[in-house]
Enzyme design. Structure first.
Site, PDB file in Angstrom:
ATOM      1  N   THR A 136      37.982  25.776  20.674  1.00 44.89           N
ATOM      2  CA  THR A 136      38.511  25.563  19.138  1.00 44.89           C
ATOM      3  C   THR A 136      37.897  24.691  18.955  1.00 44.89           C
ATOM      4  O   THR A 136      38.036  23.833  19.210  1.00 44.89           O
ATOM      5  CB  THR A 136      40.065  26.462  19.099  1.00 44.89           C
ATOM      6  N   ASP A 137      38.110  24.831  17.096  1.00 43.21           N
ATOM      7  CA  ASP A 137      37.559  23.351  16.945  1.00 43.21           C
ATOM      8  C   ASP A 137      39.092  22.777  16.935  1.00 43.21           C
ATOM      9  O   ASP A 137      38.138  21.580  16.699  1.00 43.21           O
ATOM     10  CB  ASP A 137      37.290  23.680  14.888  1.00 43.21           C
ATOM     11  N   GLU A 138      40.316  23.187  17.251  1.00 47.06           N
ATOM     12  CA  GLU A 138      41.358  21.945  17.237  1.00 47.06           C
ATOM     13  C   GLU A 138      40.664  21.135  18.062  1.00 47.06           C
ATOM     14  O   GLU A 138      41.441  19.884  18.374  1.00 47.06           O
ATOM     15  CB  GLU A 138      42.189  23.194  17.194  1.00 47.06           C
ATOM     16  N   TYR A 161      48.660  22.767  21.904  1.00 47.47           N
ATOM     17  CA  TYR A 161      47.767  24.073  22.053  1.00 47.47           C
ATOM     18  C   TYR A 161      46.476  23.009  22.199  1.00 47.47           C
ATOM     19  O   TYR A 161      45.359  23.338  23.359  1.00 47.47           O
ATOM     20  CB  TYR A 161      48.120  24.889  21.340  1.00 47.47           C
ATOM     21  N   LYS A 165      43.417  22.795  25.314  1.00 52.58           N
ATOM     22  CA  LYS A 165      41.887  23.824  24.921  1.00 52.58           C
ATOM     23  C   LYS A 165      41.095  22.650  25.026  1.00 52.58           C
ATOM     24  O   LYS A 165      39.291  22.805  26.190  1.00 52.58           O
ATOM     25  CB  LYS A 165      41.835  24.159  23.951  1.00 52.58           C
TER      26      LYS A 165
HETATM   27  P1  NAD Z   1      45.454  36.255  21.289  1.00 54.53           P
HETATM   28  O1  NAD Z   1      46.882  35.084  21.820  1.00 54.53           O
HETATM   29  O2  NAD Z   1      45.813  37.025  20.455  1.00 54.53           O
HETATM   30  O3  NAD Z   1      44.947  36.515  22.856  1.00 54.53           O
HETATM   31  C1  NAD Z   1      45.345  35.936  24.050  1.00 54.53           C
HETATM   32  C2  NAD Z   1      45.358  37.371  25.290  1.00 54.53           C
HETATM   33  O4  NAD Z   1      44.802  36.133  26.593  1.00 54.53           O
HETATM   34  C3  NAD Z   1      46.228  37.958  25.196  1.00 54.53           C
HETATM   35  O5  NAD Z   1      45.530  38.959  25.299  1.00 54.53           O
HETATM   36  C4  NAD Z   1      46.953  37.446  26.400  1.00 54.53           C
HETATM   37  O6  NAD Z   1      47.231  38.627  26.632  1.00 54.53           O
HETATM   38  C5  NAD Z   1      45.891  36.883  27.759  1.00 54.53           C
HETATM   39  N1  NAD Z   1      46.767  35.912  27.863  1.00 54.53           N
HETATM   40  C6  NAD Z   1      47.500  35.258  27.996  1.00 54.53           C
HETATM   41  N2  NAD Z   1      47.794  34.638  28.705  1.00 54.53           N
HETATM   42  C7  NAD Z   1      46.843  35.060  30.243  1.00 54.53           C
HETATM   43  C8  NAD Z   1      46.716  34.563  31.152  1.00 54.53           C
HETATM   44  N3  NAD Z   1      47.457  33.849  32.115  1.00 54.53           N
HETATM   45  N4  NAD Z   1      46.018  35.798  32.553  1.00 54.53           N
HETATM   46  C9  NAD Z   1      45.654  36.404  31.255  1.00 54.53           C
HETATM   47  N5  NAD Z   1      45.331  36.600  30.531  1.00 54.53           N
HETATM   48  C10 NAD Z   1      46.313  36.406  29.835  1.00 54.53           C
HETATM   49  O7  NAD Z   1      44.463  34.896  21.246  1.00 54.53           O
HETATM   50  P2  NAD Z   1      42.959  35.069  20.378  1.00 54.53           P
HETATM   51  O8  NAD Z   1      43.031  34.465  19.154  1.00 54.53           O
HETATM   52  O9  NAD Z   1      42.442  35.972  20.875  1.00 54.53           O
HETATM   53  O10 NAD Z   1      41.924  34.086  20.832  1.00 54.53           O
HETATM   54  C11 NAD Z   1      40.991  34.351  22.557  1.00 54.53           C
HETATM   55  C12 NAD Z   1      40.219  33.143  22.530  1.00 54.53           C
HETATM   56  O11 NAD Z   1      39.772  32.360  21.199  1.00 54.53           O
HETATM   57  C13 NAD Z   1      41.447  31.238  22.850  1.00 54.53           C
HETATM   58  O12 NAD Z   1      40.884  31.057  23.930  1.00 54.53           O
HETATM   59  C14 NAD Z   1      41.699  30.953  21.303  1.00 54.53           C
HETATM   60  O13 NAD Z   1      42.053  29.514  22.102  1.00 54.53           O
HETATM   61  C15 NAD Z   1      40.036  31.082  20.888  1.00 54.53           C
HETATM   62  N6  NAD Z   1      40.373  30.628  19.672  1.00 54.53           N
HETATM   63  C16 NAD Z   1      41.032  31.293  18.441  1.00 54.53           C
HETATM   64  C17 NAD Z   1      40.929  31.777  17.483  1.00 54.53           C
HETATM   65  C18 NAD Z   1      41.914  32.321  16.320  1.00 54.53           C
HETATM   66  O14 NAD Z   1      41.824  31.498  14.878  1.00 54.53           O
HETATM   67  N7  NAD Z   1      42.810  32.972  16.731  1.00 54.53           N
HETATM   68  C19 NAD Z   1      40.004  30.327  17.308  1.00 54.53           C
HETATM   69  C20 NAD Z   1      39.773  29.560  17.474  1.00 54.53           C
HETATM   70  C21 NAD Z   1      39.593  29.708  19.293  1.00 54.53           C
HETATM   71  P1  TYD Z   2      47.934  29.368  11.664  1.00 53.82           P
HETATM   72  O1  TYD Z   2      47.661  31.387  11.552  1.00 53.82           O
HETATM   73  O2  TYD Z   2      48.919  29.200  12.791  1.00 53.82           O
HETATM   74  O3  TYD Z   2      46.006  28.704  12.802  1.00 53.82           O
HETATM   75  P2  TYD Z   2      45.932  26.800  13.178  1.00 53.82           P
HETATM   76  O4  TYD Z   2      47.469  26.346  13.593  1.00 53.82           O
HETATM   77  O5  TYD Z   2      45.647  27.249  14.430  1.00 53.82           O
HETATM   78  O6  TYD Z   2      45.553  26.671  11.701  1.00 53.82           O
HETATM   79  O7  TYD Z   2      48.306  28.493  11.044  1.00 53.82           O
HETATM   80  C1  TYD Z   2      47.135  28.740  10.063  1.00 53.82           C
HETATM   81  C2  TYD Z   2      47.433  27.876   8.585  1.00 53.82           C
HETATM   82  O8  TYD Z   2      48.451  28.304   8.059  1.00 53.82           O
HETATM   83  C3  TYD Z   2      47.826  26.355   9.330  1.00 53.82           C
HETATM   84  O9  TYD Z   2      47.331  24.993   8.157  1.00 53.82           O
HETATM   85  C4  TYD Z   2      49.163  26.397   9.893  1.00 53.82           C
HETATM   86  C5  TYD Z   2      49.753  27.401   8.334  1.00 53.82           C
HETATM   87  N1  TYD Z   2      50.935  27.945   8.284  1.00 53.82           N
HETATM   88  C6  TYD Z   2      51.236  28.394   6.900  1.00 53.82           C
HETATM   89  O10 TYD Z   2      51.511  27.401   6.349  1.00 53.82           O
HETATM   90  N2  TYD Z   2      52.595  29.285   7.161  1.00 53.82           N
HETATM   91  C7  TYD Z   2      53.419  30.077   9.315  1.00 53.82           C
HETATM   92  O11 TYD Z   2      53.907  30.586   8.204  1.00 53.82           O
HETATM   93  C8  TYD Z   2      52.554  30.046   9.537  1.00 53.82           C
HETATM   94  C9  TYD Z   2      51.981  30.939  10.831  1.00 53.82           C
HETATM   95  C10 TYD Z   2      50.948  29.088   9.316  1.00 53.82           C
END
Ligand code: NAD
Ligand code: TYD
Length: 360
Positions: A136-138, A161, A165
């Site tokens: 993630t960019d975080e 989180y 990561k």
């Molecule tokens: P998600 O939470 O939707 O899915 C995570 C998946 O991992 C789920 O299917 C869960 O069952 C599985 N999982 C969790 N713990 C596990 C374990 N111990 N063993 C096996 N499986 C396990 O997440 P996502 O949004 O699809 O994100 C996928 C990846 O991308 C993550 O690594 C996340 O950090 C990264 N990421 C996500 C975002 C975003 O905006 N969603 C942004 C940047 C990076």
């Molecule tokens: P989120 O979707 O949780 O992603 P991330 O924290 O990884 O960026 O949140 C996106 C942005 O929206 C973040 O600045 C937090 C804000 N947010 C709200 O304002 N209200 C909400 O109910 C949630 C879940 C997030």
């Protein structure tokens, strides 16, 4: 045909990656997923019967199970997406994040390294093996009003989180430098699109609006995220896996910076246009009237924005979806697919406030 082990394939991004791989006929896929609250095999219904797709329910922290998967499936590549992924849940309970994101990634790296080393020296399979870690960019922390995250931005994670990561990214880099494991890392911005678990901002707001519930905006709604359509991300990951330079990191971003308030307003605009009957049934003039400012997230990062020029320049990837088109597609998908989200809202998570803040 490449054999790809995808971890976390029942999640939001992992399922988009698997649907993309199977749809494009590029690979045989094994999905290793624990099926936590965020995992949902319904997201893979369109590929479940394809002979090139298989599923194993396992925890990436379970060394014996992970080793068995490597020995039996014998992957050409790993795409590692399994993670605990929600910042608010990491505030409520960080230990699951340390366990899966740090210990789980280390377990997977050890198993991958042992398997890769077992491949005959000088063989094509050993030379072609790849371990792609999705991050993630975080990990870069937070930006002021100027500047973008590049691959050289120093790590400065600020939530449990993002710290977990960041730790996993460091482990992957260490395995590359110490053991020579052929790794790649991607750091992407906020994804949105179909099959997104409704704890994150975009799907939460869509579903709360349809229920006539408050649309919670943390703080003033002026925090900025750089929104990336999930299918653009899936394409980027496949591109990096095929063509990325070993040991390198690639940032992936949508070049679509928006304040949270702008995101929520765009969703309300789309719903006002697409759901006039629902609006009337709820006795509302506009979905905008549901917007509610609530207590801010502790340690809320102000702004994330990605410079994706390395990925674009080196590997020729471009985000195809603009935020304006992608958000309408996303809203429309939720309107047409209540079979997917209704069981989640009714049985798993109804939208209550997470992350220590007060609801309103
Ligand atoms: P998600 O939470 O939707 O899915 C995570 C998946 O991992 C789920 O299917 C869960 O069952 C599985 N999982 C969790 N713990 C596990 C374990 N111990 N063993 C096996 N499986 C396990 O997440 P996502 O949004 O699809 O994100 C996928 C990846 O991308 C993550 O690594 C996340 O950090 C990264 N990421 C996500 C975002 C975003 O905006 N969603 C942004 C940047 C990076
Ligand atoms: P989120 O979707 O949780 O992603 P991330 O924290 O990884 O960026 O949140 C996106 C942005 O929206 C973040 O600045 C937090 C804000 N947010 C709200 O304002 N209200 C909400 O109910 C949630 C879940 C997030």
């Amino acid at each position: 045909m490449r054999r790809i082990l995808v971890t976390g394939g029942a999640g939001f991004i992992g399922s988009a990656v698997i649907r993309h791989l199977i749809r494009n006929g590029q690979a045989e896929v094994l999905n290793l997923d624990k099926l936590t609250y965020a995992g949902n095999l319904a997201s893979l219904a369109s590929v479940a019967d394809d002979p090139r797709y298989r599923f194993v329910q396992a925890d990436i922290c379970d060394r014996a199970a992970v080793v068995r998967v490597f020995e039996e499936f014998r992957p050409d590549a790993v795409m590692h997406l399994a993670a605990e992924s929600h910042v608010d849940r990491s505030i409520d309970g960080p230990s699951a994040f340390i366990q899966t994101n740090v210990v789980g990634t280390a377990t997977l790296l050890e198993a991958a390294t042992a398997f890769w080393r077992s491949l005959p020296e000088g063989s094509g399979q050993r030379a072609a093996f790849r371990f792609l870690h999705i991050s993630t960019d975080e990990v870069y922390g937070t930006l002021g009003s100027e500047g973008l995250f590049t691959e050289c931005t120093p790590y400065d994670p600020r939530s449990p989180y993002s710290a977990s990561k960041a730790a996993s990214d460091h482990l992957v880099m260490a395995w590359h430098h110490t053991y020579g494991l052929p790794t790649l890392i991607t750091n992407c911005s906020n994804n949105y699109g179909p099959f997104h678990f409704p704890e994150k901002l975009v799907p939460l707001v869509i579903l709360n609006a349809l229920d006539g519930k408050a649309l919670p905006i943390y703080g003033k709604g002026d925090n900025i995220r750089d929104w990336l359509y999930v299918e653009d991300h899936a394409r980027a990951l496949c591109r990096v896996l095929e063509c990325g330079r070993l040991g390198e990191t690639y940032n992936v971003g949508g070049n679509n910076e928006r304040t949270n308030l702008e995101v929520v307003r765009a969703i309300c605009d789309a719903l006002d246009r697409l759901q006039p009957a629902r609006l009337a049934a709820l006795g509302l003039r506009s979905f905008h009237d549901l917007i509610t400012f609530v207590q801010d997230r502790p340690g809320h990062d102000k702004r994330y924005a990605i410079d994706a020029s390395k990925l674009c320049g080196e590997l020729g990837w471009r985000a195809e979806e603009s935020f304006d088109t992608g958000i309408v597609k996303t809203v429309t998908w939720y309107l047409e697919n209540d079979w997917w989200w209704r069981p989640i809202r009714e049985q798993k998570y109804a939208g209550q406030r997470l992350g220590g803040g007060k609801a309103g």
